[in-house]
Scaffold this motif. Structure first.
Motif, short mmCIF file in Angstrom:
data_model
loop_
_atom_site.label_atom_id
_atom_site.label_comp_id
_atom_site.label_asym_id
_atom_site.label_seq_id
_atom_site.Cartn_x
_atom_site.Cartn_y
_atom_site.Cartn_z
N ALA A 1 49.25 33.35 47.91
CA ALA A 1 48.12 34.07 47.30
C ALA A 1 47.95 33.63 45.84
CB ALA A 1 48.35 35.58 47.38
N GLU A 2 49.07 33.51 45.13
CA GLU A 2 49.02 33.09 43.73
C GLU A 2 48.42 31.68 43.60
OE1 GLU A 2 52.81 32.61 41.68
OE2 GLU A 2 52.09 33.98 40.13
N ALA A 3 48.83 30.80 44.53
CA ALA A 3 48.30 29.43 44.52
C ALA A 3 46.80 29.43 44.82
CB ALA A 3 49.06 28.58 45.54
N MET A 4 46.34 30.30 45.73
CA MET A 4 44.90 30.42 46.04
C MET A 4 44.15 30.86 44.78
SD MET A 4 43.77 30.22 49.45
CE MET A 4 42.69 31.52 49.97
N ILE A 5 44.74 31.84 44.07
CA ILE A 5 44.09 32.38 42.87
C ILE A 5 43.96 31.27 41.81
CG2 ILE A 5 44.39 34.01 40.93
CD1 ILE A 5 45.60 35.96 43.10
N LYS A 6 45.05 30.54 41.58
CA LYS A 6 45.02 29.44 40.60
C LYS A 6 44.04 28.36 41.03
CE LYS A 6 49.62 29.98 38.64
NZ LYS A 6 51.01 29.74 38.97
N GLY A 7 44.04 28.05 42.33
CA GLY A 7 43.13 27.02 42.87
C GLY A 7 41.67 27.43 42.71
N THR B 1 40.83 36.83 42.46
CA THR B 1 41.89 37.72 42.97
C THR B 1 41.30 38.64 44.05
OG1 THR B 1 43.04 37.65 40.85
CG2 THR B 1 43.61 39.47 42.29
N LEU B 2 40.13 39.20 43.77
CA LEU B 2 39.45 40.04 44.77
C LEU B 2 39.23 39.26 46.07
CD1 LEU B 2 37.67 42.60 45.57
CD2 LEU B 2 35.75 41.33 44.62
N LEU B 3 38.67 38.04 45.94
CA LEU B 3 38.38 37.23 47.12
C LEU B 3 39.64 36.91 47.92
CD1 LEU B 3 35.59 37.01 45.78
CD2 LEU B 3 35.68 34.53 46.10
N THR B 4 40.70 36.59 47.20
CA THR B 4 41.95 36.18 47.86
C THR B 4 42.59 37.36 48.58
OG1 THR B 4 42.32 34.49 46.18
CG2 THR B 4 44.23 35.17 47.46
N ILE B 5 42.73 38.49 47.88
CA ILE B 5 43.45 39.63 48.48
C ILE B 5 42.66 40.20 49.66
CG2 ILE B 5 44.49 41.93 48.05
CD1 ILE B 5 45.79 39.49 46.50
N GLN B 6 41.34 40.30 49.52
CA GLN B 6 40.55 40.83 50.63
C GLN B 6 40.58 39.87 51.81
OE1 GLN B 6 39.66 43.64 51.31
NE2 GLN B 6 38.04 43.52 52.85
N THR B 7 40.63 38.57 51.54
CA THR B 7 40.72 37.59 52.62
C THR B 7 42.08 37.72 53.34
OG1 THR B 7 39.25 36.13 51.41
CG2 THR B 7 40.55 35.11 53.15
N LEU B 8 43.13 37.93 52.56
CA LEU B 8 44.46 38.14 53.17
C LEU B 8 44.46 39.39 54.05
CD1 LEU B 8 47.25 37.58 50.47
CD2 LEU B 8 47.13 36.54 52.72
N ASN B 9 43.91 40.49 53.50
CA ASN B 9 43.87 41.76 54.26
C ASN B 9 43.09 41.61 55.55
OD1 ASN B 9 45.36 43.31 52.51
ND2 ASN B 9 43.60 44.00 51.32
N GLY B 10 41.89 41.05 55.44
CA GLY B 10 41.02 40.90 56.61
C GLY B 10 41.64 39.97 57.64
N THR B 11 42.23 38.88 57.16
CA THR B 11 42.84 37.92 58.08
C THR B 11 44.01 38.56 58.82
OG1 THR B 11 42.24 36.14 56.57
CG2 THR B 11 43.88 35.61 58.24
N MET C 1 40.51 29.48 40.44
CA MET C 1 40.19 29.43 39.00
C MET C 1 39.89 27.98 38.58
SD MET C 1 42.90 32.22 37.61
CE MET C 1 42.59 32.01 35.86
N ALA C 2 40.63 27.04 39.17
CA ALA C 2 40.39 25.62 38.86
C ALA C 2 39.00 25.18 39.31
CB ALA C 2 41.46 24.76 39.51
N LEU C 3 38.43 25.92 40.27
CA LEU C 3 37.07 25.61 40.74
C LEU C 3 36.00 26.35 39.93
CD1 LEU C 3 37.64 25.70 44.62
CD2 LEU C 3 37.31 23.68 43.21
N GLY C 4 36.46 27.12 38.90
CA GLY C 4 35.50 27.74 37.99
C GLY C 4 35.32 29.24 38.17
N LEU C 5 36.02 29.85 39.15
CA LEU C 5 35.88 31.30 39.32
C LEU C 5 36.76 32.03 38.30
CD1 LEU C 5 36.12 31.45 43.24
CD2 LEU C 5 34.08 31.93 41.87
N ASP C 6 36.31 33.22 37.84
CA ASP C 6 37.18 33.96 36.91
C ASP C 6 38.30 34.64 37.70
OD1 ASP C 6 36.59 37.04 37.18
OD2 ASP C 6 34.67 35.99 37.41
N GLU C 7 39.39 34.98 36.98
CA GLU C 7 40.60 35.47 37.65
C GLU C 7 40.35 36.74 38.47
OE1 GLU C 7 43.92 35.93 35.01
OE2 GLU C 7 45.29 36.41 36.66
N GLU C 8 39.56 37.67 37.90
CA GLU C 8 39.31 38.94 38.60
C GLU C 8 38.59 38.69 39.92
OE1 GLU C 8 37.14 43.16 37.69
OE2 GLU C 8 37.40 41.79 36.02
N THR C 9 37.58 37.83 39.86
CA THR C 9 36.80 37.54 41.08
C THR C 9 37.66 36.86 42.12
OG1 THR C 9 34.83 37.28 39.72
CG2 THR C 9 34.73 36.36 41.93
#
Ligand code: NAP
Length: 261
Positions: free
Chosen positions: A174-180, A192-202, A182-190
């Protein structure tokens, strides 16, 4: 009565799961922890492990593995043969527990951290001396903090790697997804939301289909998912995960030997 020796994180998750209705007592050296548990869960506490062991029918040892021998020494004058002794300590074998506490009524359980939100995975191994009635009671306690599964003790190192340490490996991903992200230009809060909700849903979707079926659902030929999966295959991500689990399981086996000696 269910008595806990050690009132830390895992004991607190179990108290939360069992609920106020359960007849519970905690033995814990830290006054601050005792007050917290008494106030939050209306559960009686003590700092006397022997008094707790004398009063309880089921004794759950929830201290760090290095402390177990101290507890065994402290209870050495007591006859525990009519009680059920449950250890959740990583790497402490049933044979060690039987020898140290001089009883055959021993159950070893490996829970995991999601127990804190009552979504735990607990794997249970029992010594031969445990009756079906005793086993039912122990199963009920751990079912209150999530799912339970029974396995022979020889699988405990693998279990420790997959479900015990697993939350850390998944969090690393999850941390690597968040860093990745951010490297694509997304802010950390956004991201993080996308990653955690994707983990939960998956994880919810995986309750009713295989990982392979889900990968197929998300992938369209020549699409974005396939492009990403191709990198995972080229870098042998599956082999890396297998190595990670192997390292964790062999460390668990090493710790086992040290504690048993
Ligand atoms: N957390 C997990 O995800 C997890 C998963 C699987 C298994 N486990 C196992 O569960 C056990 C407990 O883990 P935890 O995370 O709950 O640890 P923890 O939060 O450190 O809890 C242990 C508690 O035991 C207390 N304690 C220390 N010495 C004691 C003594 N002599 N008598 C009575 N209590 C004593 C500690 O008090 P002080 O802080 O004052 O020393 C602490 O409150 C460990 O053996 C661990 O291997 C944990």
């Amino acid at each position: 009565m269910i008595g806990f020796i050690g009132g830390g994180n895992m004991a607190e998750a179990l108290i939360k799961g069992i609920g106020r209705a359960g007849d519970i007592m905690i033995s814990e050296p830290s006054e601050q922890r005792r007050l917290h548990i008494e106030k939050t869960y209306a559960v009686n506490t003590t700092n006397d492990n022997k008094a707790l062991a004398a009063a309880a029918d089921i004794i759950i040892i929830a201290v760090k593995p290095q402390i177990i021998s101290t507890i065994a020494e402290e209870l050495s004058g007591m006859d525990l043969s009519k009680k059920t002794l449950v250890s959740i300590a990583a790497g402490v074998s049933i044979s060690y527990l039987k020898h140290a506490f001089r009883t055959d009524n021993v159950v070893r359980v490996m829970p995991n951290t999601p127990a804190l939100v009552l979504k735990g995975m607990s794997v249970i191994s029992a010594a031969d001396g445990i009756s079906p009635e005793q086993m039912d009671k122990i199963a009920g306690i751990f079912a209150s903090i999530g799912k339970i599964h029974f396995l022979p003790e020889r699988h405990m190192d693998a279990v420790t790697a997959v479900s015990g340490s697993g939350p850390a490996f998944i969090s690393f991903f999850a941390e690597a997804m968040i860093k990745g992200g951010m490297a694509l230009g997304l802010d950390e809060e956004t991201v993080t939301l996308l990653t955690i909700q994707t983990l939960n849903g998956t994880s919810e979707l995986l309750a009713s289909r295989s990982p392979a079926a889900l990968i197929k659902m998300v992938s369209s030929p020549g699409g974005t998912t396939v492009a990403g999966l191709q990198v995972m295959q080229e870098r042998d991500a599956a082999g890396l995960v297998a190595d990670v689990l192997r390292a964790a399981a062999s460390r668990s086996a090493e710790l086992n030997i040290k504690i048993s000696e």
